[in-house]
Structure formats: C-alpha cells, structure tokens
Design a protein around this motif. Structure first.
Motif, PDB file in Angstrom:
ATOM      1  N   UNK A   7      18.003 -19.812 -33.421  1.00 33.26           N
ATOM      2  CA  UNK A   7      17.741 -18.501 -34.030  1.00 33.26           C
ATOM      3  C   UNK A   7      16.408 -18.501 -34.771  1.00 33.26           C
ATOM      4  N   UNK A   8      16.043 -19.651 -35.350  1.00 26.99           N
ATOM      5  CA  UNK A   8      14.757 -19.763 -36.038  1.00 26.99           C
ATOM      6  C   UNK A   8      13.602 -19.785 -35.037  1.00 26.99           C
ATOM      7  N   UNK A   9      13.820 -20.421 -33.891  1.00 30.15           N
ATOM      8  CA  UNK A   9      12.772 -20.501 -32.866  1.00 30.15           C
ATOM      9  C   UNK A   9      12.473 -19.134 -32.261  1.00 30.15           C
ATOM     10  N   UNK A  10      13.484 -18.245 -32.260  1.00 26.71           N
ATOM     11  CA  UNK A  10      13.314 -16.920 -31.676  1.00 26.71           C
ATOM     12  C   UNK A  10      13.178 -15.848 -32.760  1.00 26.71           C
ATOM     13  N   UNK A  11      12.565 -16.217 -33.866  1.00 24.01           N
ATOM     14  CA  UNK A  11      12.468 -15.307 -34.997  1.00 24.01           C
ATOM     15  C   UNK A  11      11.722 -14.022 -34.644  1.00 24.01           C
ATOM     16  N   UNK A  12      10.823 -14.067 -33.647  1.00 25.37           N
ATOM     17  CA  UNK A  12      10.051 -12.873 -33.294  1.00 25.37           C
ATOM     18  C   UNK A  12      10.808 -11.952 -32.337  1.00 25.37           C
ATOM     19  N   UNK A  13      11.979 -12.383 -31.857  1.00 26.25           N
ATOM     20  CA  UNK A  13      12.786 -11.571 -30.946  1.00 26.25           C
ATOM     21  C   UNK A  13      14.109 -11.233 -31.624  1.00 26.25           C
ATOM     22  N   UNK A  14      14.225 -10.074 -32.269  1.00 23.73           N
ATOM     23  CA  UNK A  14      15.410  -9.764 -33.079  1.00 23.73           C
ATOM     24  C   UNK A  14      16.739  -9.846 -32.323  1.00 23.73           C
ATOM     25  N   UNK A  15      16.756  -9.424 -31.062  1.00 29.79           N
ATOM     26  CA  UNK A  15      18.011  -9.451 -30.300  1.00 29.79           C
ATOM     27  C   UNK A  15      18.449 -10.891 -30.046  1.00 29.79           C
ATOM     28  N   UNK A  16      17.538 -11.703 -29.515  1.00 34.99           N
ATOM     29  CA  UNK A  16      17.877 -13.102 -29.216  1.00 34.99           C
ATOM     30  C   UNK A  16      18.174 -13.865 -30.499  1.00 34.99           C
ATOM     31  N   UNK A  17      17.347 -13.651 -31.523  1.00 40.31           N
ATOM     32  CA  UNK A  17      17.564 -14.315 -32.812  1.00 40.31           C
ATOM     33  C   UNK A  17      18.951 -14.001 -33.369  1.00 40.31           C
ATOM     34  N   UNK A  18      19.325 -12.739 -33.309  1.00 42.76           N
ATOM     35  CA  UNK A  18      20.626 -12.337 -33.850  1.00 42.76           C
ATOM     36  C   UNK A  18      21.769 -12.914 -33.033  1.00 42.76           C
ATOM     37  N   UNK A  19      21.611 -12.976 -31.710  1.00 45.84           N
ATOM     38  CA  UNK A  19      22.666 -13.567 -30.879  1.00 45.84           C
ATOM     39  C   UNK A  19      22.899 -15.027 -31.262  1.00 45.84           C
ATOM     40  N   UNK A  20      21.822 -15.800 -31.383  1.00 45.80           N
ATOM     41  CA  UNK A  20      21.976 -17.205 -31.751  1.00 45.80           C
ATOM     42  C   UNK A  20      22.528 -17.350 -33.167  1.00 45.80           C
ATOM     43  N   UNK A  21      22.057 -16.526 -34.096  1.00 49.57           N
ATOM     44  CA  UNK A  21      22.546 -16.612 -35.471  1.00 49.57           C
ATOM     45  C   UNK A  21      24.039 -16.315 -35.537  1.00 49.57           C
ATOM     46  N   UNK A  22      24.491 -15.315 -34.804  1.00 56.91           N
ATOM     47  CA  UNK A  22      25.913 -14.967 -34.803  1.00 56.91           C
ATOM     48  C   UNK A  22      26.750 -16.049 -34.131  1.00 56.91           C
ATOM     49  N   UNK A  23      26.191 -16.686 -33.107  1.00 55.88           N
ATOM     50  CA  UNK A  23      26.910 -17.796 -32.482  1.00 55.88           C
ATOM     51  C   UNK A  23      26.998 -18.985 -33.441  1.00 55.88           C
ATOM     52  N   UNK A  24      25.932 -19.217 -34.205  1.00 64.09           N
ATOM     53  CA  UNK A  24      25.975 -20.279 -35.211  1.00 64.09           C
ATOM     54  C   UNK A  24      27.082 -20.009 -36.218  1.00 64.09           C
TER      55      UNK A  24
END
Length: 315
Positions: free
Chosen positions: A271-288
């Motif tokens: 989620x940190x690596x995809x910080x510039x992509x809100x959709x992808x970042x949020x997906x990874x953060x929610x999975x975490x």
C-alpha cells in the motif's frame, strides 16, 4: 408472467426474508419485491423480521401491504441481534426455497427468476447473487472507481466455500440446511452468515452463483469512508480467523498467525509502494487490515460489534 429458461416442473413456494432494524429504506425494498417477475406455478410470501425492541416496522409494513401482491408475514423478534432475526425467518419459513435480502437493498425484476434457474440447474443448497453498490457524488472518487462496497462470492480452489445473506436463495430441503441456524453469539458482531455457510459447506452443502440475479444497494454517506471499510474488513478477518482457529489442531493456530501476519505486512508495504494510486493503495491497505483481523481472530480477540446499539450509533 415471465417463465425462467429452466422450466420449473412442479408447484413451488418461495419465502423471501427481509430482516430489518429501524430502516426507512425497507419501504423501497418491499416495493422492489412487489415488482419481481414470478414463474408460473410459484407462490411467493414475504417475511419481515423486525429486530427492534419495539415493533417499529409494523406501521410501515401495514401501509405497504395494499401495494404488494404477495402475502407479508410480519414477525417481531427483538432485539438488536441479527442472528435472532435471521433465525426467526428460518423458523417461520414454510416454502421449498427461502431467499434473503437486506432492508437497504432493492432487487431487479428478474432477480428471483435467475436465482431459481440456477438452483434448478445446479441442485445447489445455496445460490448467491451479486450486490451492486451505488455511490452518490459525495463519495470519494477512489471509492467510486474501485467499487469497494459491491458484494460477490470468493472462489477458493474453483469453488465457493462460504456465502452471505444479502442476496441468497436456500433450498431448505437439503440435509446440509435442515435444522441449521445462525449463531446467536455473533448476532451483534456480524460474521454469522460467514459461519453459517462455512459450516453448511463443510457438511456437504454446495454454493452456486447466479451472476445476473442482481440486487442494488445505495451506499449511505456514513459508510462512504475508508474508516468504515477498514472496520468492516477487520471484523471480517476476525471471523475468518476464528473459524480457522476452530479447525486448527496442535501448532496449526501458531502457523496461521504467522501466515496472516506476514500477509498483513506484505499488503501494508504494498500500500505504501502504491501511494500515488488511491484505488490500488486502498485495496492493499484494506487487505492488510483484513489479515490483521485474521490474526486477532486466531488469538481469540472478541469481534467488533456492528448490530444493535452499535448499528444505531453509526447512523
């Protein structure tokens, strides 16, 4: 009336269950059910299970009865525990099939036809349909683009191993469902449907999917936030972790904790690596967050409450 492409060969009775707790949206749910297409030879009855302390939904149901072409059975089943309401629907059902939808959803005209078609074609104990979320412009753009609130089944090894009650048809005559009830201990936290269908599947029950049996849900403002999604994912993870703990033997629980913690860490870093992509970042953060919930469930931490008083406070 419209017939499904898979012919029903005998008279069929279908009960449609709606559990409700102080929701004015119930009116739109019932109006949408009044407009569904029904195959010839099929009798429909609606069960409204009111989970409030007082029978608060009774006046609304009575006001709508003249516009609904089906029998409505109103059941007062207090209070603030969704499993009580779901079990009341199971106890009051008399049809071959029992469908569940939520009190903040509307169904498509062919919704029941598509569920019945799939039930007849597959012989599955449970048929799931999709819930398509609708957002207004006040919802964050990343949330609308990523469609984080829609509900669909998850396949594991090519099959569906658990389900949900926001859009499902049950064949009540199958042995894996006879006498099965929702866990009252989970009636305030949620996860009772996940446990119900997980145990049904382990008992030999099958789950099928009718992709065109559409149900719609408008996402209210108080749910259109990352915080709400995070709480929901964490609680879902807790339920999954608890089920894993029940099935684990010996060191299996410790292995599960390590695995879930590793997945949570991996997703957090992603989620940190995809910080510039809100959709992808949020997906990874929610999975975490979900995998962190699995760790919590494996450790035996009590699940977060989302029904009853907690539900009222969130509105």
């Amino acid at each position: 009336m419209t017939k499904p492409t898979t012919e029903m060969t005998r008279d069929v009775r279908v009960d449609i269950a709606v559990c409700t707790f102080r929701r004015a949206e119930l009116a739109e749910t019932l109006r949408s059910l009044a407009a569904i297409a029904v195959p010839d030879g099929t009798a429909i009855r609606i069960i409204v299970a009111d989970n409030d302390v007082q029978p608060s939904a009774a006046p609304l149901v009575d006001a709508l009865r003249p516009g609904v072409p089906f029998e409505i059975d109103y059941v007062h089943c207090p209070a603030g525990n969704i499993s009580i309401a779901r079990n009341a629907c199971l106890d009051n059902a008399t049809g071959h099939y029992l469908a569940f939808v939520d009190d903040d959803e509307t169904v498509s005209r062919d919704w029941l036809l598509r569920l019945l078609e799939t039930a007849v074609a597959t012989g599955a104990e449970a048929v799931l349909g999709p819930v398509r979320a609708g957002y207004d412009l006040s919802a964050p753009s990343w949330m609308r683009r990523g469609d984080f609130h829609s509900t669909r089944p998850v396949w594991v090894g090519g099959e569906i191993v658990t389900g949900y009650t926001c859009n499902v048809l049950l064949d009540r005559n199958h042995p894996a469902l006879v006498g099965r009830r929702f866990n009252l201990a989970l009636g305030r936290t949620g996860g009772e449907d996940t446990e119900f269908f997980t145990h049904m599947h382990k008992a030999g029950g099958r789950l099928a999917y009718a992709s065109d049996a559409l149900v719609y849900e408008i996402v209210p403002e108080n749910r259109a936030s990352f915080q709400w999604l995070a709480k929901r994912r964490f609680r879902s993870g807790q339920t999954h972790g608890r089920l894993l703990a029940q099935a684990a033997a010996g060191g299996g629980r410790a292995v599960g904790i390590v695995r879930a913690a590793a997945k949570s860490g991996y997703c957090a870093i992603a989620s940190l690596l995809f910080v510039v992509s809100p959709v992808v970042r949020s997906r990874y953060a929610l999975r975490a967050i979900m995998h962190a919930g699995v760790v919590s469930g494996l450790l035996g931490v009590r699940e977060l409450e989302q029904y009853g008083a907690s539900e009222v406070a969130a509105r």
